[in-house]
Design a protein around this motif. Structure first.
Motif, mmCIF file in Angstrom:
data_model
loop_
_atom_site.group_PDB
_atom_site.id
_atom_site.type_symbol
_atom_site.label_atom_id
_atom_site.label_comp_id
_atom_site.label_asym_id
_atom_site.label_seq_id
_atom_site.Cartn_x
_atom_site.Cartn_y
_atom_site.Cartn_z
ATOM 1 N N ASP A 65 0.803 -1.230 0.000
ATOM 2 C CA ASP A 65 0.000 0.000 0.000
ATOM 3 C C ASP A 65 0.834 1.277 0.000
ATOM 4 O OD1 ASP A 65 -2.187 -1.630 0.112
ATOM 5 O OD2 ASP A 65 -2.528 -1.392 2.267
ATOM 6 N N ALA A 66 2.159 1.147 0.058
ATOM 7 C CA ALA A 66 3.001 2.348 0.061
ATOM 8 C C ALA A 66 4.329 2.039 -0.604
ATOM 9 C CB ALA A 66 3.243 2.825 1.500
ATOM 10 N N GLY A 67 4.996 3.086 -1.063
ATOM 11 C CA GLY A 67 6.313 2.926 -1.677
ATOM 12 C C GLY A 67 7.393 2.928 -0.611
ATOM 13 N N VAL A 68 8.551 2.398 -0.970
ATOM 14 C CA VAL A 68 9.637 2.257 -0.008
ATOM 15 C C VAL A 68 10.069 3.597 0.584
ATOM 16 C CG1 VAL A 68 12.007 1.451 0.262
ATOM 17 C CG2 VAL A 68 10.457 0.232 -1.242
ATOM 18 N N TRP A 69 10.243 4.596 -0.290
ATOM 19 C CA TRP A 69 10.762 5.889 0.202
ATOM 20 C C TRP A 69 9.713 6.684 0.955
ATOM 21 C CZ3 TRP A 69 15.678 6.191 0.781
ATOM 22 C CH2 TRP A 69 16.528 5.454 -0.066
ATOM 23 N N ASP A 70 8.445 6.273 0.844
ATOM 24 C CA ASP A 70 7.388 6.965 1.597
ATOM 25 C C ASP A 70 7.525 6.731 3.096
ATOM 26 O OD1 ASP A 70 6.378 7.596 -0.831
ATOM 27 O OD2 ASP A 70 4.834 6.033 -0.842
ATOM 28 N N VAL A 71 8.282 5.705 3.490
ATOM 29 C CA VAL A 71 8.330 5.360 4.906
ATOM 30 C C VAL A 71 9.724 5.558 5.515
ATOM 31 C CG1 VAL A 71 6.379 3.785 4.749
ATOM 32 C CG2 VAL A 71 8.684 2.884 4.417
ATOM 33 N N VAL A 72 10.547 6.335 4.820
ATOM 34 C CA VAL A 72 11.857 6.689 5.391
ATOM 35 C C VAL A 72 11.733 8.072 6.013
ATOM 36 C CG1 VAL A 72 14.296 7.124 4.915
ATOM 37 C CG2 VAL A 72 13.103 5.267 3.730
ATOM 38 N N TYR A 73 11.894 8.159 7.332
ATOM 39 C CA TYR A 73 11.710 9.416 8.059
ATOM 40 C C TYR A 73 13.037 9.916 8.608
ATOM 41 C CZ TYR A 73 6.749 8.137 8.009
ATOM 42 O OH TYR A 73 5.477 7.790 7.618
ATOM 43 N N ASP A 74 13.084 11.221 8.904
ATOM 44 C CA ASP A 74 14.284 11.790 9.531
ATOM 45 C C ASP A 74 14.227 11.570 11.031
ATOM 46 O OD1 ASP A 74 15.262 12.692 7.143
ATOM 47 O OD2 ASP A 74 14.230 14.635 7.295
ATOM 48 N N GLY A 75 15.306 11.058 11.584
ATOM 49 C CA GLY A 75 15.400 10.885 13.032
ATOM 50 C C GLY A 75 16.419 11.846 13.599
ATOM 51 N N PRO A 76 16.797 11.690 14.874
ATOM 52 C CA PRO A 76 17.795 12.570 15.476
ATOM 53 C C PRO A 76 19.162 12.385 14.830
ATOM 54 C CG PRO A 76 17.215 10.761 16.955
ATOM 55 C CD PRO A 76 16.283 10.680 15.798
ATOM 56 N N GLU A 77 19.991 13.431 14.884
ATOM 57 C CA GLU A 77 21.376 13.353 14.403
ATOM 58 C C GLU A 77 21.488 12.885 12.958
ATOM 59 O OE1 GLU A 77 24.252 14.105 16.590
ATOM 60 O OE2 GLU A 77 22.519 15.019 17.581
ATOM 61 N N LYS A 78 20.538 13.285 12.124
ATOM 62 C CA LYS A 78 20.581 12.983 10.681
ATOM 63 C C LYS A 78 20.458 11.498 10.342
ATOM 64 C CE LYS A 78 23.384 16.943 9.344
ATOM 65 N NZ LYS A 78 24.809 17.217 9.332
ATOM 66 N N VAL A 79 20.044 10.682 11.295
ATOM 67 C CA VAL A 79 19.813 9.285 10.919
ATOM 68 C C VAL A 79 18.458 9.186 10.226
ATOM 69 C CG1 VAL A 79 21.176 8.325 12.826
ATOM 70 C CG2 VAL A 79 18.718 8.660 13.122
ATOM 71 N N SER A 80 18.297 8.159 9.392
ATOM 72 C CA SER A 80 16.998 7.898 8.787
ATOM 73 C C SER A 80 16.374 6.702 9.491
ATOM 74 C CB SER A 80 17.146 7.578 7.302
ATOM 75 O OG SER A 80 17.687 8.680 6.624
ATOM 76 N N ILE A 81 15.047 6.729 9.570
ATOM 77 C CA ILE A 81 14.335 5.657 10.270
ATOM 78 C C ILE A 81 13.231 5.114 9.380
ATOM 79 C CG2 ILE A 81 13.101 5.030 12.396
ATOM 80 C CD1 ILE A 81 15.608 6.488 13.070
ATOM 81 N N MET A 82 13.139 3.795 9.319
ATOM 82 C CA MET A 82 11.994 3.163 8.674
ATOM 83 C C MET A 82 11.215 2.462 9.788
ATOM 84 S SD MET A 82 11.881 0.389 5.571
ATOM 85 C CE MET A 82 12.696 1.353 4.317
ATOM 86 N N PRO A 83 10.161 3.126 10.286
ATOM 87 C CA PRO A 83 9.445 2.557 11.429
ATOM 88 C C PRO A 83 8.455 1.478 11.002
ATOM 89 C CG PRO A 83 8.519 4.689 10.853
ATOM 90 C CD PRO A 83 9.609 4.419 9.860
ATOM 91 N N ALA A 84 8.060 0.669 11.958
ATOM 92 C CA ALA A 84 6.966 -0.283 11.728
ATOM 93 C C ALA A 84 5.750 0.247 12.473
ATOM 94 C CB ALA A 84 7.361 -1.659 12.233
ATOM 95 N N SER A 85 4.610 -0.336 12.184
ATOM 96 C CA SER A 85 3.366 0.190 12.741
ATOM 97 C C SER A 85 3.244 -0.122 14.232
ATOM 98 C CB SER A 85 2.191 -0.415 11.994
ATOM 99 O OG SER A 85 1.007 -0.155 12.713
ATOM 100 N N LEU A 86 2.759 0.862 14.977
ATOM 101 C CA LEU A 86 2.564 0.656 16.413
ATOM 102 C C LEU A 86 1.184 0.063 16.702
ATOM 103 C CD1 LEU A 86 4.047 4.097 17.567
ATOM 104 C CD2 LEU A 86 5.225 1.906 17.500
ATOM 105 N N GLY A 87 0.363 -0.023 15.657
ATOM 106 C CA GLY A 87 -1.009 -0.516 15.844
ATOM 107 C C GLY A 87 -1.080 -2.024 15.984
ATOM 108 N N LEU A 88 -2.230 -2.485 16.397
ATOM 109 C CA LEU A 88 -2.427 -3.925 16.603
ATOM 110 C C LEU A 88 -2.906 -4.626 15.341
ATOM 111 C CD1 LEU A 88 -4.152 -4.658 20.029
ATOM 112 C CD2 LEU A 88 -2.144 -5.769 19.039
ATOM 113 N N GLN A 89 -3.597 -3.871 14.505
ATOM 114 C CA GLN A 89 -4.255 -4.462 13.334
ATOM 115 C C GLN A 89 -3.274 -4.775 12.204
ATOM 116 O OE1 GLN A 89 -7.823 -4.754 13.087
ATOM 117 N NE2 GLN A 89 -7.645 -4.375 15.278
ATOM 118 N N ASP A 90 -2.141 -4.062 12.220
ATOM 119 C CA ASP A 90 -1.361 -3.990 10.993
ATOM 120 C C ASP A 90 -0.424 -5.153 10.725
ATOM 121 O OD1 ASP A 90 -2.538 -1.700 10.196
ATOM 122 O OD2 ASP A 90 -1.091 -0.394 11.196
#
Ligand SMILES: Nc1ncnc2c1ncn2[C@@H]1O[C@H](COP(=O)(O)OP(=O)(O)OP(=O)(O)O)[C@@H](O)[C@H]1O
Ligand SMILES: [Mg+2]
Lengths: 257, 156
Positions: A65-90
Motif C-alpha cells: 500500500d506504500a512505496g519504499v521511500w514513503d516510509v523513510v523518516y528523519d530521526g535525530p542526528e541525521k539518521v533515517s528511520i523506517m518505522p513499523a506500525s505501532l497498531g495492533l491491526q497492521d
C-alpha cells in the motif's frame, strides 16, 4: 554498504536500545545510517528514538500500500528511520518475503542499515536476517540468553546469513553472570563490546522528551560502551571523551530537559 | 551477603559460588546437536547427507522442464512424481505450494528449476530458498555427474 541485523532469540535483552544508540554513534562518525524496525508485531524503535507516530510504515510497504521511500523518516542526528506500525491491526496480511527486496532497494543510499529484529526465530526474524549482509547477536550474560542466541546463530547459518559478532548487554558484574570469555567460547563469535547495566539507559523514558541515552547523557557508561562498539565496527578508535561535548553541552542538556 | 543468609545457604546446602553447570551443559548440547555443517562436495552421498543435515530436511527432488533431474534418494520419487503433476496444474508465480502428507512437502519454482522438499516441520520461504541456493551453488556438478551415471546405467 553494510546491512546488519541485530538478533537475540530471547526478548528484552536490549536489541532496540543497542540499535538506536549505535545508529546515532555511527552517524556522529559521519556515516549515513538507516535504522529499520523489523519487529513488525511489537514495534518500538521509533518510540525509543523519541519520534512521533508515523502515518505510514514498513507494514504498509509490505502490504503493497506504500512505496519504499514513503516510509523513510528523519530521526535525530541525521539518521533515517523506517518505522513499523505501532497498531495492533497492521500485522495481518504482511508478505515478509518482500522484505529483502525492500532493504536492497534503500541500502545503496547508506553506509549502514541497522535492522532491529524481533525476539524469537520466527519467520519475521528470518526475514530480517535474510535481508542482511551480517548478523550481530545481542546477549545478556545469562545462560538463557546465551542458549537462545546460539539457536539464533544456528538459524542464521541455516539460511546462509552470516553471524559475525557479539555484543554483551546489561553486564552488571554480579555473581552468577557468565564471564565474557565463556560467552565468547560458547557462541564462537568475536566480541564487539560489553555494554554495562546502566540506570541511565532507562532514563530514556523519564522525561517529557524521549531520548536515547547516547544523546541525553553521552558520558554515561552505557553510552561510552556503545561508542566502543561503533569504533570496533568501523575498525577505528573513537575518542570517547570528545563525544560528551564538555561543560556547555552538559549545561545545555540539563536545561533542555 | 549478610551473615544470616550465608548461614542459611550453608544449612540449606545452596552453593552459589559456582556457575550453574547444568545450564552450561545445556548450551553445549545445543551446539553439538544442532550445529550447522559445511556442505560437502566430494561425493554425491556426502553432499546429500550434509545438505539434509544442514537444513533439517528429509529429502529433496529437483525437476527441470517436466523431467526429474535429481533426487536425494530413490524412495521419494513416486511421491515426487505424483505431487509434481499437481503442482504443475496449480502453479503460481513465486508461490510455494504446501502438501501435508504426514510430513510436509513444499514445492516451488526458482530459476527454471522446480524443487520439492520434504521436511518434518513446515518450512518458510527463507528456509526453502536457502536449500535451493545450496543446491544451485554447490550441488549442480555433483548432481549432474550422478545423473550421467544413472543415464549410462539405463542405456546398458
Ligand atoms: N544496558 C542497559 N542497562 C539498563 N537497562 C537497559 C540496558 N539495555 C536495555 N535496557 C532496558 O531493557 C529494556 C529492554 O530493552 P529493549 O527494548 O532494547 O530490548 P529488546 O531486546 O529490543 O526487547 P524485545 O525483544 O522486546 O524487542 C528497556 O527497558 C531498556 O531501557
Ligand atoms: Mg526490541
Amino acid at each position: 554498504m553494510r546491512i546488519i541485523a541485530f538478533a537475540s532469540g530471547k526478548g528484552g535483552v536490549g536489541k532496540t536500545t543497542i540499535v538506536a544508540n549505535l545508529g546515532i554513534a555511527l552517524a556522529r562518525q559521519g556515516k549515513k545510517v538507516l535504522m529499520v524496525d523489523t519487529d513488525l508485531a511489537m514495534a518500538n524503535l521509533s518510540l525509543i528514538l523519541g519520534m512521533e507516530t508515523s502515518p505510514i510504515t514498513l507494514n504498509d510497504v509490505l502490504k503493497g500500500d506504500a512505496g519504499v521511500w514513503d516510509v523513510v523518516y528523519d530521526g535525530p542526528e541525521k539518521v533515517s528511520i523506517m518505522p513499523a506500525s505501532l497498531g495492533l491491526q497492521d500485522t495481518q496480511r504482511l508478505d515478509l518475503t518482500k522484505l529483502p527486496g525492500i532493504i536492497k532497494q534503500v541500502a545503496p543510499k547508506y553506509d549502514f542499515v541497522l535492522l532491529d529484529c524481533p525476539a524469537g526465530i520466527g519467520e519475521d526474524t528470518l526475514a530480517a536476517m535474510a535481508s542482511s549482509t551480517e548478523v550481530f547477536l545481542v546477549v545478556n550474560p545469562h545462560s538463557l540468553s546465551i542458549a537462545d542466541a546460539l539457536k539464533t546463530k544456528i538459524a542464521a547459518q541455516r539460511i546462509n546469513a552470516k553471524p559475525v559478532g557479539l555484543i554483551i548487554n546489561m553486564y552488571a558484574g554480579l555473581k552468577g553472570e557468565i564471564p565474557e570469555r565463556d560467552i565468547i567460547s560458547m557462541l564462537e563469535l568475536p566480541l564487539y563490546g560489553v555494554v554495562p547495566y546502566d540506570e541511565e539507559v532507562r532514563k530514556t523514558f523519564y522525561y517529557k522528551k524521549i531520548q536515547p541515552v547516547i544523546l541525553r547523557n553521552p558520558d554515561a557508561e552505557a553510552s561510552k560502551a556503545v561508542y566502543v562498539v561503533a569504533g570496533k565496527i568501523l575498525g577505528i578508535e573513537i575518542d570517547i571523551k570528545k563525544q560528551g561535548g564538555g561543560f556547555f553541552a552538559w549545561l545545555k542538556r540539563l536545561f533542555s530537559r | 551477603m549478610g551473615l544470616f543468609s550465608k548461614l542459611a545457604f550453608k544449612l540449606l546446602g545452596i552453593d552459589d559460588t559456582e556457575l550453574p553447570a547444568e545450564q552450561i551443559g545445556y548450551i553445549k548440547d545445543i551446539s553439538k546437536e544442532y550445529s550447522v555443517p559445511e556442505i560437502l562436495k566430494n561425493t554425491f552421498g556426502e553432499f546429500v547427507d550434509s545438505l539434509l543435515h544442514k537444513h533439517l530436511i528429509e529429502g529433496v527432488v529437483v525437476f527441470k522442464e517436466n523431467s526429474l533431474i535429481y533426487s536425494s534418494s530413490p524412495d521419494i520419487l513416486e511421491l515426487a512424481n505424483k505431487l509434481y503433476e499437481m503442482f504443475s496444474s496449480f502453479k503460481r508465480e513465486n508461490k510455494v505450494l504446501y502438501f501435508n502428507v504426514g510430513s510436509w512437502v513444499s514445492m516451488f519454482e526458482k530459476d527454471e528449476f522446480v524443487y520439492m522438499i520434504k521436511s518434518d516441520t513446515r518450512l518458510c520461504e527463507f528456509e526453502l530458498n536457502a536449500v535451493a541456493k545450496d543446491i544451485a551453488v554447490h550441488g549442480k556438478n555433483i548432481f549432474l555427474e550422478e545423473y550421467r551415471k544413472i543415464m549410462s546405467f539405463v542405456k546398458v
